[in-house]
Write a protein that holds these residues in place. Sequence first.
Motif, PDB file in Angstrom:
ATOM      1  N   ALA A   1       0.690  -1.253   0.091  1.00 56.21           N
ATOM      2  CA  ALA A   1       0.052   0.096  -0.023  1.00 56.21           C
ATOM      3  C   ALA A   1       0.828   1.359   0.034  1.00 56.21           C
ATOM      4  CB  ALA A   1      -0.997   0.090   1.011  1.00 56.21           C
ATOM      5  N   GLY A   2       2.146   1.165   0.106  1.00 55.68           N
ATOM      6  CA  GLY A   2       3.077   2.225   0.403  1.00 55.68           C
ATOM      7  C   GLY A   2       3.034   2.952   1.833  1.00 55.68           C
ATOM      8  N   THR A   3       2.649   2.289   2.724  1.00 59.97           N
ATOM      9  CA  THR A   3       2.498   2.883   4.055  1.00 59.97           C
ATOM     10  C   THR A   3       4.213   2.828   4.644  1.00 59.97           C
ATOM     11  OG1 THR A   3       2.201   0.828   5.484  1.00 59.97           O
ATOM     12  CG2 THR A   3       0.263   2.299   4.289  1.00 59.97           C
ATOM     13  N   TYR A   4       4.239   3.359   5.809  1.00 58.75           N
ATOM     14  CA  TYR A   4       5.629   3.317   6.551  1.00 58.75           C
ATOM     15  C   TYR A   4       5.311   2.111   7.577  1.00 58.75           C
ATOM     16  CZ  TYR A   4       9.672   4.712   9.010  1.00 58.75           C
ATOM     17  OH  TYR A   4      11.026   4.401   9.647  1.00 58.75           O
ATOM     18  N   ALA A   5       5.494   0.748   7.037  1.00 62.80           N
ATOM     19  CA  ALA A   5       5.236  -0.507   7.519  1.00 62.80           C
ATOM     20  C   ALA A   5       6.412  -0.740   8.608  1.00 62.80           C
ATOM     21  CB  ALA A   5       5.277  -1.455   6.435  1.00 62.80           C
ATOM     22  N   ILE A   6       5.820  -0.740   9.968  1.00 63.92           N
ATOM     23  CA  ILE A   6       6.539  -1.297  11.009  1.00 63.92           C
ATOM     24  C   ILE A   6       6.294  -2.674  11.489  1.00 63.92           C
ATOM     25  CG2 ILE A   6       7.235  -0.762  13.392  1.00 63.92           C
ATOM     26  CD1 ILE A   6       6.545   2.083  12.780  1.00 63.92           C
ATOM     27  N   ALA A   7       7.168  -3.711  11.150  1.00 60.44           N
ATOM     28  CA  ALA A   7       6.825  -5.027  11.778  1.00 60.44           C
ATOM     29  C   ALA A   7       7.242  -5.157  13.224  1.00 60.44           C
ATOM     30  CB  ALA A   7       7.658  -6.196  10.906  1.00 60.44           C
ATOM     31  N   VAL A   8       6.456  -5.684  13.778  1.00 59.61           N
ATOM     32  CA  VAL A   8       6.507  -6.170  15.262  1.00 59.61           C
ATOM     33  C   VAL A   8       6.540  -7.612  15.779  1.00 59.61           C
ATOM     34  CG1 VAL A   8       5.963  -5.371  17.735  1.00 59.61           C
ATOM     35  CG2 VAL A   8       5.495  -3.890  15.707  1.00 59.61           C
ATOM     36  N   PRO A   9       7.473  -8.326  14.966  1.00 59.30           N
ATOM     37  CA  PRO A   9       7.209  -9.808  15.232  1.00 59.30           C
ATOM     38  C   PRO A   9       7.193 -10.316  16.606  1.00 59.30           C
ATOM     39  CG  PRO A   9       9.294  -9.424  14.357  1.00 59.30           C
ATOM     40  CD  PRO A   9       8.537  -8.123  14.495  1.00 59.30           C
ATOM     41  N   ALA A  10       6.204 -11.197  17.057  1.00 59.44           N
ATOM     42  CA  ALA A  10       6.253 -12.189  18.338  1.00 59.44           C
ATOM     43  C   ALA A  10       6.697 -13.493  18.198  1.00 59.44           C
ATOM     44  CB  ALA A  10       4.864 -11.784  18.961  1.00 59.44           C
ATOM     45  N   SER A  11       6.696 -14.472  19.306  1.00 60.24           N
ATOM     46  CA  SER A  11       6.859 -15.669  19.009  1.00 60.24           C
ATOM     47  C   SER A  11       6.243 -16.421  18.015  1.00 60.24           C
ATOM     48  CB  SER A  11       6.792 -16.529  20.423  1.00 60.24           C
ATOM     49  OG  SER A  11       5.347 -16.203  20.816  1.00 60.24           O
ATOM     50  N   HIS A  12       4.803 -15.910  17.677  1.00 61.92           N
ATOM     51  CA  HIS A  12       4.300 -16.866  16.654  1.00 61.92           C
ATOM     52  C   HIS A  12       4.619 -16.230  15.318  1.00 61.92           C
ATOM     53  CE1 HIS A  12       2.146 -12.751  17.273  1.00 61.92           C
ATOM     54  NE2 HIS A  12       1.900 -12.845  16.109  1.00 61.92           N
ATOM     55  N   SER A  13       5.576 -15.132  15.180  1.00 59.37           N
ATOM     56  CA  SER A  13       5.720 -14.684  13.874  1.00 59.37           C
ATOM     57  C   SER A  13       7.316 -14.360  13.634  1.00 59.37           C
ATOM     58  CB  SER A  13       5.078 -13.620  13.227  1.00 59.37           C
ATOM     59  OG  SER A  13       5.084 -12.552  14.272  1.00 59.37           O
ATOM     60  N   GLU A  14       8.090 -14.769  14.659  1.00 60.55           N
ATOM     61  CA  GLU A  14       9.832 -14.321  14.624  1.00 60.55           C
ATOM     62  C   GLU A  14      10.273 -14.776  13.465  1.00 60.55           C
ATOM     63  OE1 GLU A  14      10.908 -15.538  18.239  1.00 60.55           O
ATOM     64  OE2 GLU A  14      10.424 -17.773  17.801  1.00 60.55           O
ATOM     65  N   LYS A  15       9.950 -16.091  12.768  1.00 61.33           N
ATOM     66  CA  LYS A  15      10.629 -16.633  11.726  1.00 61.33           C
ATOM     67  C   LYS A  15       9.848 -16.044  10.298  1.00 61.33           C
ATOM     68  CE  LYS A  15      12.035 -20.752  14.068  1.00 61.33           C
ATOM     69  NZ  LYS A  15      11.946 -22.402  14.009  1.00 61.33           N
ATOM     70  N   HIS A  16       8.997 -15.389  10.333  1.00 61.58           N
ATOM     71  CA  HIS A  16       8.535 -14.676   9.035  1.00 61.58           C
ATOM     72  C   HIS A  16       9.391 -13.668   8.399  1.00 61.58           C
ATOM     73  CE1 HIS A  16       3.713 -15.220   9.760  1.00 61.58           C
ATOM     74  NE2 HIS A  16       4.701 -16.412  10.428  1.00 61.58           N
ATOM     75  N   SER A  17       9.148 -13.490   7.186  1.00 62.22           N
ATOM     76  CA  SER A  17      10.128 -12.624   6.150  1.00 62.22           C
ATOM     77  C   SER A  17       9.336 -10.992   6.163  1.00 62.22           C
ATOM     78  CB  SER A  17      10.131 -13.031   4.803  1.00 62.22           C
ATOM     79  OG  SER A  17      10.986 -11.939   4.197  1.00 62.22           O
ATOM     80  N   PHE A  18      10.228 -10.369   6.744  1.00 59.14           N
ATOM     81  CA  PHE A  18       9.645  -8.569   6.519  1.00 59.14           C
ATOM     82  C   PHE A  18      10.206  -7.872   5.788  1.00 59.14           C
ATOM     83  CE2 PHE A  18       8.246 -10.435  10.886  1.00 59.14           C
ATOM     84  CZ  PHE A  18       6.939 -10.287  10.682  1.00 59.14           C
ATOM     85  N   ASP A  19      10.754  -8.514   4.624  1.00 61.85           N
ATOM     86  CA  ASP A  19      11.565  -7.628   3.564  1.00 61.85           C
ATOM     87  C   ASP A  19      10.749  -6.681   3.219  1.00 61.85           C
ATOM     88  OD1 ASP A  19      13.323  -9.484   3.776  1.00 61.85           O
ATOM     89  OD2 ASP A  19      13.092 -10.493   2.107  1.00 61.85           O
ATOM     90  N   GLY A  20      11.136  -5.326   3.007  1.00 64.98           N
ATOM     91  CA  GLY A  20      10.440  -4.226   2.697  1.00 64.98           C
ATOM     92  C   GLY A  20       9.715  -3.256   3.694  1.00 64.98           C
ATOM     93  N   ALA A  21       9.618  -3.825   4.930  1.00 64.84           N
ATOM     94  CA  ALA A  21       9.231  -3.282   5.961  1.00 64.84           C
ATOM     95  C   ALA A  21      10.300  -2.064   6.468  1.00 64.84           C
ATOM     96  CB  ALA A  21       9.165  -4.011   7.287  1.00 64.84           C
ATOM     97  N   LYS A  22       9.798  -1.083   6.941  1.00 64.97           N
ATOM     98  CA  LYS A  22      10.747   0.264   7.273  1.00 64.97           C
ATOM     99  C   LYS A  22      11.467   0.017   8.516  1.00 64.97           C
ATOM    100  CE  LYS A  22       9.367   3.174   3.709  1.00 64.97           C
ATOM    101  NZ  LYS A  22      10.102   3.251   2.554  1.00 64.97           N
ATOM    102  N   MET A  23      10.911  -0.753   9.475  1.00 65.33           N
ATOM    103  CA  MET A  23      11.536  -1.077  10.616  1.00 65.33           C
ATOM    104  C   MET A  23      10.916  -2.786  11.187  1.00 65.33           C
ATOM    105  SD  MET A  23      10.894   0.838  14.390  1.00 65.33           S
ATOM    106  CE  MET A  23      11.007   2.214  13.608  1.00 65.33           C
ATOM    107  N   VAL A  24      11.891  -3.309  11.677  1.00 67.89           N
ATOM    108  CA  VAL A  24      11.451  -4.558  12.297  1.00 67.89           C
ATOM    109  C   VAL A  24      11.763  -4.275  13.751  1.00 67.89           C
ATOM    110  CG1 VAL A  24      11.668  -7.026  12.540  1.00 67.89           C
ATOM    111  CG2 VAL A  24      12.041  -6.091  10.295  1.00 67.89           C
TER     112      VAL A  24
END
Length: 221
Positions: free
Chosen positions: A179-202
């Motif tokens: 969508a072109g937003t300023y995407a901030i990924a906040v992974p937790a134990s359930h998603s820590e292995k996900h790929s967040f390529d393209g996020a502005k911040m993890v």
Amino acid sequence: MAPLKAVVFDMDGTILNTEMLYPQVSSEILRRRGLTLSQDLTDAMMGRPAPVAFQAMIDWHDLADTIETLAKESEEIFSDILETSLGLMPGFTELFKSILAANYPVAVCTSASRSTAIDLLGRFNITPDLHFVIGGDEVEHGKPHPEIYLTAAKRLEVLPCEIAVFEDSQTGCTAAIEAGTYAIAVPASHSEKHSFDGAKMVANTLHDPRIYEVLNMPLHN
């Protein structure tokens, strides 16, 4: 970087710990059918609208059940779990207060139905401070399609790049990125292995000082 003018949160796994609870529901549904829940299926269902998630379960295990049957069964199991296990994700309360104090308009965009979101958020008195909630049943294309965040930008009357979006899963983060937003990924134990390529911040958690820095807010003590 465009100045940030609004904040949008995903709900499941970002505001509420429901992403940790949904696998319990799925596991019980499959247990009743003599099956077990794998991490791969959990990942395939995470962050997606309920009909899509249940269809994934049906296809994965070649179930004879309909989406409607699984949805009804899920609601009954989930209702029991909610009474004892529902909670807020670490750091949300402090961050939400700071965002409101900084006068950012705040909304929620979730793959859950709007009625479910209003119910769950209402249990923590979050909804009165939100500009709006968009449920997965209110858009034609669910996450990872960007429609829900493009819709939010229009309703907030800002450009997508002026919105900070908080997401916990790869599916949701993809929607925010596309969508072109300023995407901030906040992974937790359930998603820590996900790929967040393209996020502005993890971010580490919602306590992460970098979140406060990018939103130009004093760090909550």
